[in-house]
Design a protein around this motif. Structure first.
Motif, PDB file in Angstrom:
ATOM      1  N   PHE A   1      -1.788   6.201   4.190  1.00 51.45           N
ATOM      2  CA  PHE A   1      -0.404   5.870   3.848  1.00 51.45           C
ATOM      3  C   PHE A   1       0.150   4.856   4.854  1.00 51.45           C
ATOM      4  O   PHE A   1       0.830   3.898   4.472  1.00 51.45           O
ATOM      5  CB  PHE A   1       0.486   7.116   3.769  1.00 51.45           C
TER       6      PHE A   1
ATOM      7  N   GLY B   1      12.575   6.316   4.125  1.00 51.75           N
ATOM      8  CA  GLY B   1      11.258   6.063   3.531  1.00 51.75           C
ATOM      9  C   GLY B   1      11.138   6.277   2.037  1.00 51.75           C
ATOM     10  O   GLY B   1      10.050   6.212   1.501  1.00 51.75           O
TER      11      GLY B   1
ATOM     12  N   TYR C   1       2.039  -0.604  -5.849  1.00 56.55           N
ATOM     13  CA  TYR C   1       1.230   0.617  -6.002  1.00 56.55           C
ATOM     14  C   TYR C   1      -0.182   0.298  -6.503  1.00 56.55           C
ATOM     15  O   TYR C   1      -0.932   1.210  -6.867  1.00 56.55           O
ATOM     16  CB  TYR C   1       1.962   1.605  -6.929  1.00 56.55           C
TER      17      TYR C   1
ATOM     18  N   PHE D   1      -6.226   5.889  -1.205  1.00 60.72           N
ATOM     19  CA  PHE D   1      -5.266   6.964  -0.870  1.00 60.72           C
ATOM     20  C   PHE D   1      -5.222   7.996  -2.005  1.00 60.72           C
ATOM     21  O   PHE D   1      -5.283   9.207  -1.776  1.00 60.72           O
ATOM     22  CB  PHE D   1      -3.901   6.295  -0.665  1.00 60.72           C
TER      23      PHE D   1
HETATM   24  C1  AVI Z   1       5.855   8.467   0.710  1.00 62.37           C
HETATM   25  N1  AVI Z   1       6.302   7.745  -0.479  1.00 62.37           N
HETATM   26  C2  AVI Z   1       7.664   7.245  -0.345  1.00 62.37           C
HETATM   27  C3  AVI Z   1       5.365   6.710  -0.971  1.00 62.37           C
HETATM   28  C4  AVI Z   1       5.928   6.063  -2.253  1.00 62.37           C
HETATM   29  O1  AVI Z   1       6.105   4.856  -2.254  1.00 62.37           O
HETATM   30  O2  AVI Z   1       6.200   6.789  -3.208  1.00 62.37           O
HETATM   31  C5  AVI Z   1       3.983   7.284  -1.230  1.00 62.37           C
HETATM   32  C6  AVI Z   1       3.052   6.274  -1.828  1.00 62.37           C
HETATM   33  N2  AVI Z   1       2.258   6.493  -2.840  1.00 62.37           N
HETATM   34  C7  AVI Z   1       1.558   5.413  -3.100  1.00 62.37           C
HETATM   35  N3  AVI Z   1       1.930   4.454  -2.287  1.00 62.37           N
HETATM   36  C8  AVI Z   1       2.867   4.978  -1.444  1.00 62.37           C
END
Ligand code: AVI
Length: 328
Positions: free
Chosen positions: A49, A164, A209, A219
């Protein structure tokens, strides 16, 4: 004042991990199949991440940092002096640092984190960087009711910081429930400082994404690696792929793990069948216009007292207070 000792209070009241097989089996019995997104974050997943946040397509982190770069002084003024800052999660060191640099005489900083290692690391780093700010780390699951440590002196207000865009990973009903829980924890005079990704064109969101380097795909599939290791399932990684598409009607990225062929996977004592092209839902990342976010906050008895966006208008940070309360 001297550097604080790194004390971490343990309030982890999760059920034992042996439930994981049951959680996965239940998810794979659902139609369509689904697995919870918290399964992404083992050690490798957390590292991946962080790598995602560095990808050129993943604008979210860069935009939020740009926003904090411009507005953190003003945000600190809005929060006022003598704040107890409670952060949900502790993996956001850069943004937290930017905020703490501007906060006026904060009473304490309370990072709440379910993974002990990142919690310990960020606590130590912040202790070193801000020796005058008492850090009261709490090892706990922030989605559950928290027993916050007693602050070293009475704060003027408690502010829950949730940067975030992680709120976007909760479905609307769960997001409202989480905000309502925060509302209880912040008290009458408190507030919530929260980041949320803004709606924008589909191509930009989908690229974030589906990065070219394939970090997001790794991921996503790491969830299966984790399950194989932790519950002894036998997902064959070559038989699954990552898919993320933007559902513009609902305003969310929907991420799936897709089976590339007919196959069976052993999970505990069960054999689970996957058809070719069958998609298993693993994450939503909801995108909110300011109006959407105001409506979500309203469901939790909150209203937007202030909002900020980065110079490109990609990302927003809101300061929420109890609906009907005078803003800070
Ligand atoms: C942690 N969260 C805010 C990320 C998002 O963008 O939803 C997790 C993530 N999943 C894929 N890329 C990033």
């Amino acid at each position: 004042m001297s550097v604080q000792a790194c004390e971490i209070r343990d309030d982890d009241r999760r059920p034992p991990v042996d439930d994981l097989v049951g959680i996965v089996q239940r998810g794979l019995r659902a139609k369509p199949k689904r697995l919870p997104s918290w399964l992404f974050y083992d050690e490798r997943g957390s590292q991946l991440f962080e790598d995602i946040c560095e990808q050129p397509e993943y604008y979210l982190t860069r935009s939020e940092i740009a926003l904090m770069d411009v507005h953190s002084g003003e945000i600190a003024d809005v929060l006022g002096a003598d704040v107890r800052l409670v952060e949900y999660g502790s993996g956001n060191a850069i943004k937290t640092r930017m905020l703490l640099e501007h906060l006026h005489a904060p009473v304490s900083y309370v990072p709440v984190e379910i993974s002990p290692e990142p919690l310990r690391n960020s606590t130590q780093a912040l202790n070193t960087r801000f020796p005058n700010v008492p850090v009261q780390a709490l090892h706990a699951d922030f989605t559950r009711p928290l027993r916050l440590p007693i602050p070293p002196r009475a704060p003027r207000r408690t502010v829950i910081y949730f940067p975030g865009s992680t709120i976007g990973n909760f479905e609307a009903r769960e997001a409202a429930e989480l905000l309502r829980k925060m509302r209880g924890e912040m008290g009458d005079n408190g507030g919530i400082l929260i980041g949320a990704d803004l709606k924008k064109d589909t191509a930009t969101i989908e690229a974030a994404y589906n990065d070219k380097a394939g970090v997001t795909a790794e991921f996503t599939l790491n969830m299966l690696v984790r399950l194989n290791r932790e519950i002894g399932s036998d997902f064959d990684l070559s038989g699954f792929r990552h898919r993320a598409h933007y559902n513009a009607m609902i305003g969310r990225i929907e991420t799936f793990i897709v089976s590339t062929r007919d196959q069976k996977v052993r999970v505990g004592k069960q054999q689970v069948s996957f058809a070719a092209e069958e998609a298993m839902q693993v994450e939503y990342s909801c995108k909110y216009s300011p109006e959407d976010f105001a409506a979500l906050a309203g469901k939790a008895g909150l209203s937007i007292a202030h909002e900020w966006t980065d110079p490109q208008g990609m990302f927003a940070v809101y300061y929420l207070v109890r609906a009907g309360a005078k803003s800070a």
